[in-house]
Structure formats: C-alpha cells, structure tokens
Write a protein that holds these residues in place. Structure first.
Motif, mmCIF file in Angstrom:
data_model
loop_
_atom_site.group_PDB
_atom_site.id
_atom_site.type_symbol
_atom_site.label_atom_id
_atom_site.label_comp_id
_atom_site.label_asym_id
_atom_site.label_seq_id
_atom_site.Cartn_x
_atom_site.Cartn_y
_atom_site.Cartn_z
ATOM 1 N N GLU A 76 121.098 -22.566 -17.300
ATOM 2 C CA GLU A 76 121.005 -23.173 -18.636
ATOM 3 C C GLU A 76 119.542 -23.289 -19.011
ATOM 4 O O GLU A 76 118.737 -23.862 -18.256
ATOM 5 C CB GLU A 76 121.677 -24.540 -18.663
ATOM 6 C CG GLU A 76 121.666 -25.156 -20.047
ATOM 7 C CD GLU A 76 122.638 -26.301 -20.206
ATOM 8 O OE1 GLU A 76 122.489 -27.059 -21.181
ATOM 9 O OE2 GLU A 76 123.540 -26.440 -19.373
ATOM 10 N N GLN A 77 119.192 -22.767 -20.177
ATOM 11 C CA GLN A 77 117.783 -22.672 -20.527
ATOM 12 C C GLN A 77 117.546 -22.896 -22.015
ATOM 13 O O GLN A 77 118.462 -22.817 -22.820
ATOM 14 C CB GLN A 77 117.255 -21.283 -20.113
ATOM 15 C CG GLN A 77 117.389 -21.050 -18.623
ATOM 16 C CD GLN A 77 117.274 -19.594 -18.245
ATOM 17 O OE1 GLN A 77 117.517 -18.705 -19.053
ATOM 18 N NE2 GLN A 77 116.909 -19.332 -17.003
ATOM 19 N N HIS A 78 116.300 -23.216 -22.323
ATOM 20 C CA HIS A 78 115.871 -23.390 -23.695
ATOM 21 C C HIS A 78 114.468 -22.807 -23.780
ATOM 22 O O HIS A 78 113.621 -23.124 -22.950
ATOM 23 C CB HIS A 78 115.859 -24.881 -24.068
ATOM 24 C CG HIS A 78 115.960 -25.138 -25.533
ATOM 25 N ND1 HIS A 78 115.028 -24.680 -26.427
ATOM 26 C CD2 HIS A 78 116.883 -25.796 -26.269
ATOM 27 C CE1 HIS A 78 115.369 -25.059 -27.652
ATOM 28 N NE2 HIS A 78 116.487 -25.728 -27.579
ATOM 29 N N ASP A 79 114.209 -21.960 -24.769
ATOM 30 C CA ASP A 79 112.911 -21.289 -24.800
ATOM 31 C C ASP A 79 111.837 -22.083 -25.518
ATOM 32 O O ASP A 79 110.795 -21.560 -25.904
ATOM 33 C CB ASP A 79 113.021 -19.882 -25.389
ATOM 34 C CG ASP A 79 113.542 -19.894 -26.814
ATOM 35 O OD1 ASP A 79 113.748 -20.994 -27.360
ATOM 36 O OD2 ASP A 79 113.745 -18.799 -27.377
ATOM 37 N N THR A 80 112.066 -23.393 -25.696
ATOM 38 C CA THR A 80 111.013 -24.292 -26.150
ATOM 39 C C THR A 80 111.035 -25.520 -25.265
ATOM 40 O O THR A 80 112.049 -25.865 -24.673
ATOM 41 C CB THR A 80 111.205 -24.722 -27.616
ATOM 42 O OG1 THR A 80 112.418 -25.477 -27.727
ATOM 43 C CG2 THR A 80 111.260 -23.516 -28.543
ATOM 44 N N ALA A 81 109.907 -26.212 -25.188
ATOM 45 C CA ALA A 81 109.803 -27.384 -24.316
ATOM 46 C C ALA A 81 109.829 -28.677 -25.105
ATOM 47 O O ALA A 81 109.337 -29.693 -24.653
ATOM 48 C CB ALA A 81 108.525 -27.311 -23.486
ATOM 49 N N GLY A 82 110.385 -28.656 -26.312
ATOM 50 C CA GLY A 82 110.431 -29.851 -27.143
ATOM 51 C C GLY A 82 111.307 -30.937 -26.539
ATOM 52 O O GLY A 82 111.823 -30.808 -25.440
ATOM 53 N N ASN A 88 121.479 -23.995 -23.962
ATOM 54 C CA ASN A 88 122.005 -22.639 -23.874
ATOM 55 C C ASN A 88 122.345 -22.244 -22.442
ATOM 56 O O ASN A 88 121.455 -22.134 -21.594
ATOM 57 C CB ASN A 88 120.991 -21.627 -24.433
ATOM 58 C CG ASN A 88 120.658 -21.902 -25.885
ATOM 59 O OD1 ASN A 88 121.521 -22.265 -26.666
ATOM 60 N ND2 ASN A 88 119.392 -21.762 -26.238
ATOM 61 N N ILE A 89 123.643 -22.048 -22.179
ATOM 62 C CA ILE A 89 124.044 -21.442 -20.914
ATOM 63 C C ILE A 89 123.950 -19.934 -21.100
ATOM 64 O O ILE A 89 124.479 -19.385 -22.060
ATOM 65 C CB ILE A 89 125.463 -21.854 -20.513
ATOM 66 C CG1 ILE A 89 125.475 -23.343 -20.151
ATOM 67 C CG2 ILE A 89 125.984 -21.020 -19.351
ATOM 68 C CD1 ILE A 89 126.824 -23.873 -19.727
ATOM 69 N N VAL A 90 123.264 -19.268 -20.187
ATOM 70 C CA VAL A 90 123.000 -17.835 -20.344
ATOM 71 C C VAL A 90 123.605 -17.060 -19.177
ATOM 72 O O VAL A 90 123.696 -17.573 -18.063
ATOM 73 C CB VAL A 90 121.482 -17.572 -20.412
ATOM 74 C CG1 VAL A 90 120.902 -18.140 -21.691
ATOM 75 C CG2 VAL A 90 120.765 -18.149 -19.204
ATOM 76 N N PRO A 91 124.053 -15.822 -19.430
ATOM 77 C CA PRO A 91 124.590 -15.004 -18.335
ATOM 78 C C PRO A 91 123.494 -14.618 -17.359
ATOM 79 O O PRO A 91 122.338 -14.427 -17.740
ATOM 80 C CB PRO A 91 125.160 -13.786 -19.058
ATOM 81 C CG PRO A 91 124.420 -13.728 -20.353
ATOM 82 C CD PRO A 91 124.115 -15.139 -20.725
ATOM 83 N N TYR A 92 123.852 -14.494 -16.083
ATOM 84 C CA TYR A 92 122.858 -14.179 -15.058
ATOM 85 C C TYR A 92 122.324 -12.757 -15.179
ATOM 86 O O TYR A 92 121.173 -12.495 -14.851
ATOM 87 C CB TYR A 92 123.469 -14.357 -13.664
ATOM 88 C CG TYR A 92 123.515 -15.794 -13.202
ATOM 89 C CD1 TYR A 92 122.351 -16.438 -12.782
ATOM 90 C CD2 TYR A 92 124.706 -16.503 -13.175
ATOM 91 C CE1 TYR A 92 122.378 -17.753 -12.355
ATOM 92 C CE2 TYR A 92 124.746 -17.821 -12.744
ATOM 93 C CZ TYR A 92 123.577 -18.446 -12.336
ATOM 94 O OH TYR A 92 123.612 -19.746 -11.907
ATOM 95 N N GLY A 93 123.159 -11.836 -15.594
ATOM 96 C CA GLY A 93 122.732 -10.448 -15.554
ATOM 97 C C GLY A 93 122.761 -9.929 -14.124
ATOM 98 O O GLY A 93 123.625 -10.297 -13.332
ATOM 99 N N THR A 94 121.786 -9.106 -13.766
ATOM 100 C CA THR A 94 121.738 -8.514 -12.439
ATOM 101 C C THR A 94 120.445 -8.906 -11.727
ATOM 102 O O THR A 94 119.360 -8.847 -12.323
ATOM 103 C CB THR A 94 121.834 -6.976 -12.521
ATOM 104 O OG1 THR A 94 123.041 -6.634 -13.200
ATOM 105 C CG2 THR A 94 121.850 -6.356 -11.128
ATOM 106 N N LYS A 95 120.560 -9.281 -10.469
ATOM 107 C CA LYS A 95 119.404 -9.683 -9.674
ATOM 108 C C LYS A 95 118.484 -8.481 -9.437
ATOM 109 O O LYS A 95 118.951 -7.369 -9.172
ATOM 110 C CB LYS A 95 119.896 -10.240 -8.337
ATOM 111 C CG LYS A 95 118.810 -10.868 -7.469
ATOM 112 C CD LYS A 95 119.339 -11.200 -6.084
ATOM 113 C CE LYS A 95 120.452 -12.221 -6.128
ATOM 114 N NZ LYS A 95 120.941 -12.569 -4.756
#
Length: 331
Positions: A76-82, A88-95
């Motif tokens: 779970e990530q957010h591209d701002t530090a406010g 936002n839960i995001v898919p892992y993709g591929t390692k």
C-alpha cells in the motif's frame, strides 16, 4: 532375606515395569502426530490457549514471498508524503533479480527477505508500506510492535534536507474508523541545510510498541515509511522486522456437531456450538488426514468430499483466530 524371597521381589518389580511400559507405549499417538503436523503443533497451542497466552495474529511474519507477491500482505503506497493516510493498494508485479518489487516508476519498492524482515525503499515525497487484515474480537485490547532501522537516506541538493519516519495505522475494516496511529522520526529534517550537499546518511533504529482496542471482527494493520524532501531524487532505505500484533487468547472453542455420514455421501455437514466470536474456520479431517476447510454459513457448515466408504472416519474442528483447535466432532 532368603534367595527365594529376593527372587520374588525382583520378579514382581520387573513385571510392574513391563506393565507400565506397555501402557505408555500403547497410548494413541498417530492421530495427534498427523493433526499437529498439519496445523503447527495444535496440541501445544491448545494448552497455551487454556493458559491465556498472547499469540501473534499476523500471518507470514517471515515475509516469505514468490516472484509475484508476499503471501497475506498487500503493498500500500502513496506517492506524496502529505498528512493524508496511504490510500492505494498496488499490485506487486514481478520481483526483479535483486529481490525487489518496484512501483511508481521506480520511486517506491519493497524487498522481502524471508527471515522476518522486509526492506522499504522510497524517493521523496512518498509513503511506502505493507498491510494485512486480521481477525479481532470487539472490545479486546491488542498490542502492535515492530523494529525499524533506517539504514540510509540521502541529501543530494544544496540547502535541501530530508526527513524520514516510520508509521503504523490501525483501522476497523467495516467502518474504516482509525483506531490508533503513530509516526516516529527516524532521522533527518526536511528543513536542514546539510554540508556537503550530496551525502549518504544513516538514520535511527528502534522499536515501536503501542496498543489499540478493536471495535469490529476484522482490523487492518498498515506499517510503512514516510519520506519527505523537496528534492524528489533523495532516497531512503528502511528495514522493518519482528512484526507482531498480540492478543490474549480466550477459552478453547466448543467442539462442533458433525452429522452422521452414510456410505457414498458426497458431502459432510455439521453445526457450531457455543460462542463463535473467535471462530476463524472449520477444519475437516478424513482418517486423521487433513482434507480442507468447510464453508461456514451462520452456525452451519458443509464440505464436499469424495464419496465416503464404510469405515471412513471424519473429524471436524472449530479453529479460532489464534489457530487453536477445539476438541473434534467425530463420525
């Protein structure tokens, strides 16, 4: 004492020892051994439960992973530090080849180590973390704790500093109400002027520990970082480890009721007894071999099985949120 009397005493002692030995070795062991293997020493857990011990409700705290994700954990990530929470839960993709799952065009990344720790990478400004939903009992107090270590952060531009933090957020899943939140400074300051301008710095390490009171049967745990800097090329590496959410276990769940099973029956059915507030699942065994979990609807459960034969023995266990099994229902 005569030799004959001594012989009788020795003989009697030998017989007694043989009887005791035969009783001990005759005790049933196969069923317990099979069940404990399947559930992680359930007999020991059942004893611990009766002693009201604290147990970790989080799963996969070793952070074991595959090439496509980390079991039981979401990124779970957010591209701002406010001041807003991560949303936002995001898919892992591929390692990748170095073990990283990368997000947001390389600005955020997660690397699990399968040893009880996970590394979080961020470029400013951003938030980056992991979440897991756990089963809880409304009104019960839980303790959340973990270790953090900010191994590196950078200040690359003149007169622009970097601030790093670790943070946890606990929310009730049904209502989204925030139950507890804490943010700890782990090194740096976004307003500092640093010399020299380009430098790798080591941040702080420590342990976070706090309590919260659950308000519902499911609670979401977020643990992550905050990286704050006006220079978005600045970076941070932070390791999270020894993650726990502890709750005191309650009395063992009552054994369920299992309906009679007839020859060639395609499914088994049963019902739950007593309080089921802490129920996690109903496990089914056939001839002391774990088959799977039944579908639970209210207080009833059922499970499709291969056609039963005369002599098959089914057992059903009610399992609570601490993975402690009830006594079995047997048919």
């Amino acid at each position: 004492m005569t030799k004959s009397k001594l012989k009788k005493i020795v003989s009697s002692a030998l017989v007694a020892n043989l009887i005791i030995g035969s009783v001990i070795t005759a005790l049933p062991t196969q069923g317990a051994a099979v069940e404990n293997t399947a559930t992680g020493n359930s007999a020991e857990k059942r004893l611990v439960s009766n002693l009201k011990a604290n147990q970790n409700l989080l799963k996969n705290t070793s952070f074991a992973s595959t090439n496509t994700g980390i079991a039981d954990w979401s990124a779970e990530q957010h591209d701002t530090a406010g001041s807003g929470d991560p949303t936002n839960i995001v898919p892992y993709g591929t390692k990748d080849g170095n073990g990283w799952f990368s997000f947001a065009t390389g600005r955020l990344a997660i690397r699990p180590f399968d040893n009880g720790s996970i590394e979080l990478y961020s470029r400013a400004d951003s938030r980056n973390g992991i979440t897991q939903t756990i089963n809880t009992i409304p009104g019960q107090t839980y303790t959340i704790s973990y270790d953090y270590n900010t191994t590196k952060y950078t200040t690359k531009a003149f007169a622009i500093g970097t601030a790093t933090f670790t943070q946890f957020i606990v929310k009730d899943v049904a209502t989204a109400v925030e139950l507890k939140k804490d943010r700890i400074d782990t090194g740096g300051n976004a307003g500092w002027v640093r010399y020299p301008s380009v430098e790798n710095r080591v941040g702080n390490s420590g342990t976070v520990a706090n309590t919260f009171v659950a308000t519902g049967k499911t609670t979401k745990i977020y643990i992550g970082t905050i990286m704050s800097s006006q220079d978005q090329t600045n970076e941070m590496y932070q390791t999270i480890s020894n993650v726990q959410v502890l709750g005191e276990s309650t009395a063992q769940l009552e054994a369920p009721t299992l309906q009679p099973v007839k020859n060639q029956d395609p499914k088994i059915t049963g019902s739950l007894n007593g309080s089921i507030d802490t129920l996690q699942e109903v496990q089914i065994y056939k001839n002391d071999i774990y088959v799977g979990t039944a579908t639970v609807s209210g207080r009833n459960f059922e499970m499709a099985v291969s056609p039963s034969n005369v002599g098959d023995v089914y057992k059903a266990y009610a399992v609570d949120i601490w993975d402690v099994k009830s006594n079995p229902a047997t048919q």
